[in-house]
Design a protein around this motif. Sequence first.
Motif, PDB file in Angstrom:
ATOM      1  N   UNK A 241       0.687  -1.343   0.022  1.00  0.00           N
ATOM      2  CA  UNK A 241       0.009  -0.115   0.037  1.00  0.00           C
ATOM      3  C   UNK A 241       0.885   1.401   0.033  1.00  0.00           C
ATOM      4  N   UNK A 242       2.138   1.014  -0.010  1.00  0.00           N
ATOM      5  CA  UNK A 242       2.856   2.193   0.022  1.00  0.00           C
ATOM      6  C   UNK A 242       2.764   3.275  -0.887  1.00  0.00           C
ATOM      7  N   UNK A 243       2.617   2.680  -2.546  1.00  0.00           N
ATOM      8  CA  UNK A 243       2.476   3.563  -3.583  1.00  0.00           C
ATOM      9  C   UNK A 243       1.259   4.403  -3.514  1.00  0.00           C
ATOM     10  N   UNK A 244       0.061   3.597  -3.196  1.00  0.00           N
ATOM     11  CA  UNK A 244      -1.395   4.446  -3.031  1.00  0.00           C
ATOM     12  C   UNK A 244      -1.107   5.390  -1.915  1.00  0.00           C
ATOM     13  N   UNK A 245      -0.425   5.262  -0.744  1.00  0.00           N
ATOM     14  CA  UNK A 245      -0.228   6.211   0.315  1.00  0.00           C
ATOM     15  C   UNK A 245       0.517   7.317  -0.155  1.00  0.00           C
TER      16      UNK A 245
END
Length: 304
Positions: free
Chosen positions: A148-152
């Motif tokens: 989820x780091x990219x959506x964050x």
Amino acid sequence: MVVLETKPDDRPTTGPAHSADGKRGAGRKKPRSPVRWALLGVLFVVMIVPIYLLVVNAFKSQQDILDNPFSIPLGKLTFAHMSAAISSPQFNVIGGYGFTLFLVVVVDVLCILLAGPAAYVIARSLKRRTQLVLLYFLAGTFIPGAAVIIPVIYVLREVGLANTVTGLIAHDVASTLPVSIFLFVGFIRTIPVDIDHAATIDGAGRYRTFWTIVFPLMRPAVVTVLILNSIGIWNDFVSPQILLSPSSGHYTVTTAIYAGISQYSTDLTKVFPNLLLAVAPVVIFFIYMQRHIISGLTVGAVKG
């Protein structure tokens, strides 16, 4: 005068001989399986070998590390490389301690302030929708943080918190909430509801009841959550490395190590001492606090 005689068969069978046999039978323990000892031995070796290499090579020269990393040349061990790592102006892992401790304290405080009341409401409510909220939080424990780091990043960019310490703190707080709420809910359910009713009769509201009565009783669970969150934040590398670019000027312990290793990739006399400086505090902290982790995880497992 009547004399009562006791037959040999009527004598009690709880004499010293029988009690000794009973004690011997009760004292016999089931022999441990050799497979269990073998698995424990393999696990011990797997865990101790990296620590051994890290500690030994932190005090050796470059040539000694390359020739035989497992050896302990007692006459050649030196503290010079450790002193250089502590005082190095280019790469000083000690400098990352302050920023990492700041993150640990802020995230822990915000996590307790948010997870505590949320867990109290979920634990005390019997409504189906409230239990669905708990399942929603539990779903966060099954999602890898790296996924989820990219959506964050996109979310933080939209709200204007990209590449900021505030954005990193918000991400860390959100990532620690699922496990914290889960542990708090399990513990609060072991606290009798009669305590809440008594506080209500005395005129206390739900907010005051939680913080003045229920929360002090949650000390084992709170300590466990603080320990787990602190270790997780200290060891986190992906989040600060991606959410904080080098231009921000902020380095945690892990990102500082990565920057140093990339700069001194062939100089093992700088890599090993800095790794030891980064790992030593969290290892000591975990060894000292492990009993609190175990007690906090088990105290809410069985309802008293």
